[in-house]
Design a protein around this motif. Structure first.
Motif, PDB file in Angstrom:
ATOM      1  N   GLU A 453       4.551  45.184 -21.472  1.00  0.00           N
ATOM      2  CA  GLU A 453       4.320  45.105 -22.915  1.00  0.00           C
ATOM      3  C   GLU A 453       4.812  43.762 -23.458  1.00  0.00           C
ATOM      4  N   ASP A 454       5.986  43.348 -23.024  1.00  0.00           N
ATOM      5  CA  ASP A 454       6.543  42.085 -23.523  1.00  0.00           C
ATOM      6  C   ASP A 454       5.780  40.875 -22.989  1.00  0.00           C
ATOM      7  N   ILE A 455       5.279  40.957 -21.768  1.00  0.00           N
ATOM      8  CA  ILE A 455       4.497  39.846 -21.226  1.00  0.00           C
ATOM      9  C   ILE A 455       3.176  39.721 -21.977  1.00  0.00           C
ATOM     10  N   ALA A 456       2.559  40.847 -22.316  1.00  0.00           N
ATOM     11  CA  ALA A 456       1.321  40.807 -23.103  1.00  0.00           C
ATOM     12  C   ALA A 456       1.573  40.171 -24.466  1.00  0.00           C
ATOM     13  N   GLU A 457       2.669  40.546 -25.096  1.00  0.00           N
ATOM     14  CA  GLU A 457       3.010  39.961 -26.397  1.00  0.00           C
ATOM     15  C   GLU A 457       3.281  38.461 -26.259  1.00  0.00           C
ATOM     16  N   LEU A 458       3.940  38.090 -25.190  1.00  0.00           N
ATOM     17  CA  LEU A 458       4.226  36.672 -24.949  1.00  0.00           C
ATOM     18  C   LEU A 458       2.938  35.877 -24.767  1.00  0.00           C
ATOM     19  N   CYS A 459       1.966  36.438 -24.060  1.00  0.00           N
ATOM     20  CA  CYS A 459       0.687  35.751 -23.877  1.00  0.00           C
ATOM     21  C   CYS A 459       0.025  35.469 -25.223  1.00  0.00           C
ATOM     22  N   VAL A 460      -0.006  36.475 -26.098  1.00  0.00           N
ATOM     23  CA  VAL A 460      -0.675  36.322 -27.391  1.00  0.00           C
ATOM     24  C   VAL A 460       0.069  35.321 -28.258  1.00  0.00           C
ATOM     25  N   ARG A 461       1.386  35.377 -28.255  1.00  0.00           N
ATOM     26  CA  ARG A 461       2.159  34.439 -29.072  1.00  0.00           C
ATOM     27  C   ARG A 461       2.064  33.013 -28.524  1.00  0.00           C
ATOM     28  N   SER A 462       1.968  32.861 -27.221  1.00  0.00           N
ATOM     29  CA  SER A 462       1.839  31.527 -26.639  1.00  0.00           C
ATOM     30  C   SER A 462       0.519  30.876 -27.018  1.00  0.00           C
ATOM     31  N   LEU A 463      -0.468  31.688 -27.314  1.00  0.00           N
ATOM     32  CA  LEU A 463      -1.792  31.189 -27.670  1.00  0.00           C
ATOM     33  C   LEU A 463      -1.742  30.209 -28.835  1.00  0.00           C
ATOM     34  N   GLU A 464      -0.799  30.399 -29.740  1.00  0.00           N
ATOM     35  CA  GLU A 464      -0.718  29.587 -30.956  1.00  0.00           C
ATOM     36  C   GLU A 464       0.523  28.700 -30.979  1.00  0.00           C
ATOM     37  N   GLN A 465       1.050  28.348 -29.802  1.00  0.00           N
ATOM     38  CA  GLN A 465       2.318  27.635 -29.745  1.00  0.00           C
ATOM     39  C   GLN A 465       2.194  26.247 -29.136  1.00  0.00           C
ATOM     40  N   PRO A 466       2.120  25.199 -29.955  1.00  0.00           N
ATOM     41  CA  PRO A 466       2.164  23.848 -29.386  1.00  0.00           C
ATOM     42  C   PRO A 466       3.434  23.591 -28.578  1.00  0.00           C
ATOM     43  N   LYS A 467       4.506  24.313 -28.911  1.00  0.00           N
ATOM     44  CA  LYS A 467       5.784  24.078 -28.231  1.00  0.00           C
ATOM     45  C   LYS A 467       5.737  24.426 -26.749  1.00  0.00           C
ATOM     46  N   VAL A 468       4.798  25.276 -26.331  1.00  0.00           N
ATOM     47  CA  VAL A 468       4.741  25.648 -24.912  1.00  0.00           C
ATOM     48  C   VAL A 468       3.503  25.079 -24.231  1.00  0.00           C
ATOM     49  N   CYS A 469       2.832  24.135 -24.901  1.00  0.00           N
ATOM     50  CA  CYS A 469       1.660  23.518 -24.299  1.00  0.00           C
ATOM     51  C   CYS A 469       2.075  22.656 -23.108  1.00  0.00           C
ATOM     52  N   ASN A 470       1.394  22.868 -21.967  1.00  0.00           N
ATOM     53  CA  ASN A 470       1.654  22.137 -20.724  1.00  0.00           C
ATOM     54  C   ASN A 470       3.051  22.401 -20.177  1.00  0.00           C
TER      55      ASN A 470
END
Length: 503
Positions: A453-470
């Motif tokens: 559940e937390d990994i799924a939430e992390l995937c969705v939140r990462s979608l909009e995060q320039p901070k975790v790009c690359n």
């Protein structure tokens, strides 16, 4: 001196209504909600915007993938699921998901028809692992984790976790919808061309009635736009009209972007756009003035670097630069004043109208390929590793067909593709409830567990995060499982760590 007998009548009721709407008077606001049958929840506040276009989810019927799909649909994204069996997928994922039948291990099934309008891929695929001798129909043994049984791989890790990922990356690189100017992406916060009910309950008028004036304005949804219109008057020493959002329940994080862009059609007047980074009613705001051309659509870019810190139209010479990671509210204003007593050169009292089509962030590269990999991928064969202390997947890497070795090769194909990416390496996945505190690390040294559940939430939140790009990072559940994830701090910790290394 002004003759008090010539003053226009002040509307105290509208003044009280304004303070109540914006929760400056909490008691009256609660009473109003009860009378209107309106509960306070997050549904009337934006969640921080979402990416334009279609999100393609590969591995959409797996343990993480189906949870990712559910979250994306709940948040209003357009979702396309890459599945091997559309009939079974429809039963599992429901009717609000577009299905595309294909297999990442069969390149000829990954055609151009899979990619129209796709702006990001979330890849949750993986070679299937099961107990030797098979599993129960509900896969109960599988969900317990491989430490409870002798496992075997059903397919080839080389074909699924390496060649399959490589195939998917290749088709994404060939057909991705291009990013915006400068290789950056955009993040829509308000889309008035396709409005939802939450927009109607978010914007309210803040006119000079709060200071004794009589100007009136409002925000209405008209023909696919938000119409900020009304009448501004200089009576009673007034002279401004504005609309403002209620404070967002969760501040919008636009760190990594260059600024905010508005598409507007005005009347030739000069307006102001404000951003607030604190929830106080009468605190510091960051202001930007822009001119309009009568009856002409135009895009107005508001660079964060050009925002002026102000307090009641007075500039703050020692004011701190804006922190775009904690945006609490937006505001549009027509005022007879510019700053520090200077007059707006394009102001005239009377009627006005400003149409707004959208408000979005611009200039921040965001991940377009999010891959769920695994912690431990660099450990097989690493000098100094004590296998007795490692999780079963590391100890049994060779017996499982080199599963972690091929996952690492799959990661490398993503990193080498040139596509903006985020690679998430979860520790042992569980079926436990989500919402627990998490720990992010880099270097592939942590051990532990984490809910799907937390990994799924992390995937969705990462979608909009320039901070975790690359970026590539590991994640596990914290020992303090009573706390919820502090997403802003988690993402910032990775961003700050990389910035420190580069400096």
């Amino acid at each position: 001196m002004t003759n008090q007998n010539n003053r226009s009548k002040w509307d105290f009721g509208r003044f009280l209504q304004t303070l109540t709407y914006f929760e400056v008077i909490p008691f009256f606001n609660c009473l109003q909600r009860l009378l209107q049958g309106r509960a306070k929840d997050n549904k009337d506040k934006p969640i921080g915007g979402k990416r334009v276009g279609v999100i393609l989810v590969a591995g959409a019927t797996g343990g993480v993938g189906k949870r990712v799909v559910r979250r994306l649909v709940e948040r209003g994204y357009q979702v396309r699921a890459l599945v091997r069996n559309t009939h079974k997928a429809r039963e599992m994922l429901g009717d609000n998901v577009e299905l595309f039948e294909g297999d990442i291990t069969i390149p000829e099934t990954l055609t151009a028809e899979m990619m129209p309008n796709v702006t990001a891929v979330i890849c949750c695929t993986g070679v299937r692992v099961q107990p030797v001798g098979g599993d129960t129909p509900d896969r109960a043994k599988y969900y317990q984790g491989i430490k409870f049984y002798m496992p075997e791989v059903v397919d080839s890790p080389e074909i699924v976790d390496y060649q399959g990922i490589k195939n998917l990356v290749q088709v994404a690189a060939n057909y991705f919808t291009p990013l915006t100017e400068g290789g950056s992406d955009e993040k829509v916060v308000f889309d008035f061309t396709n409005p939802s009910d939450d927009i109607k309950n978010t914007w309210g008028a803040v006119d000079d009635v709060v200071m004794g004036g009589v100007s009136q304005s409002g925000m209405q949804l008209v023909e696919g736009t938000a119409l900020f219109a009304g009448n501004v008057s200089t009576d009673n020493s007034g002279g401004f009209a504005s609309v403002r959002t209620r404070n967002f329940d969760t501040p919008i994080d636009l760190a990594g972007y260059k600024g905010v862009e508005l598409r507007v059609r005005g009347d030739g007047k000069r307006y102001k756009f404000f951003i607030r980074t604190e929830a106080r009613w009468d605190g510091v705001a960051y202001s930007y003035s822009f001119d309009t051309v009568a009856n002409t659509w135009m895009n107005v870019r508001v660079p964060f670097a050009d925002l002026i810190p102000v307090f009641r139209a007075k500039t703050l010479q020692d004011g701190e630069p804006i922190n775009p990671s904690k945006i609490c509210s937006f505001q549009l204003m027509l005022s007879k004043f510019e700053y520090d007593g200077e007059l707006n050169p394009k102001f005239s009292p009377g009627g006005f109208a400003l149409q707004v089509e959208f408000i979005k962030a611009y200039g921040g590269a965001m991940p377009q390929f999010i891959m769920v990999s695994s912690a431990g991928v660099t450990r097989p064969g690493r000098p100094g590793i004590n296998l007795e202390e490692e999780p079963p997947a590391v100890r049994m890497n060779d017996q499982l067909g080199g599963i972690l070795t091929w996952k690492l090769r799959g990661e490398e194909s993503v990193r080498e593709s040139g596509i903006p990416y985020t690679i998430i390496r979860p520790c042992a996945l569980t079926e436990e409830p989500g919402g627990k505190a998490l720990i992010f690390e880099q270097g592939d040294n942590i051990r532990g567990k984490v809910s799907r559940e937390d990994i799924a939430e992390l995937c969705v939140r990462s979608l909009e995060q320039p901070k975790v790009c690359n970026l590539t990072f590991e994640v596990k559940e914290a020992e303090d499982t009573q706390s919820s994830p502090d997403w802003e701090s988690l993402f910032s910790s990775l961003h700050d760590r990389i910035a420190a290394i580069k400096s």
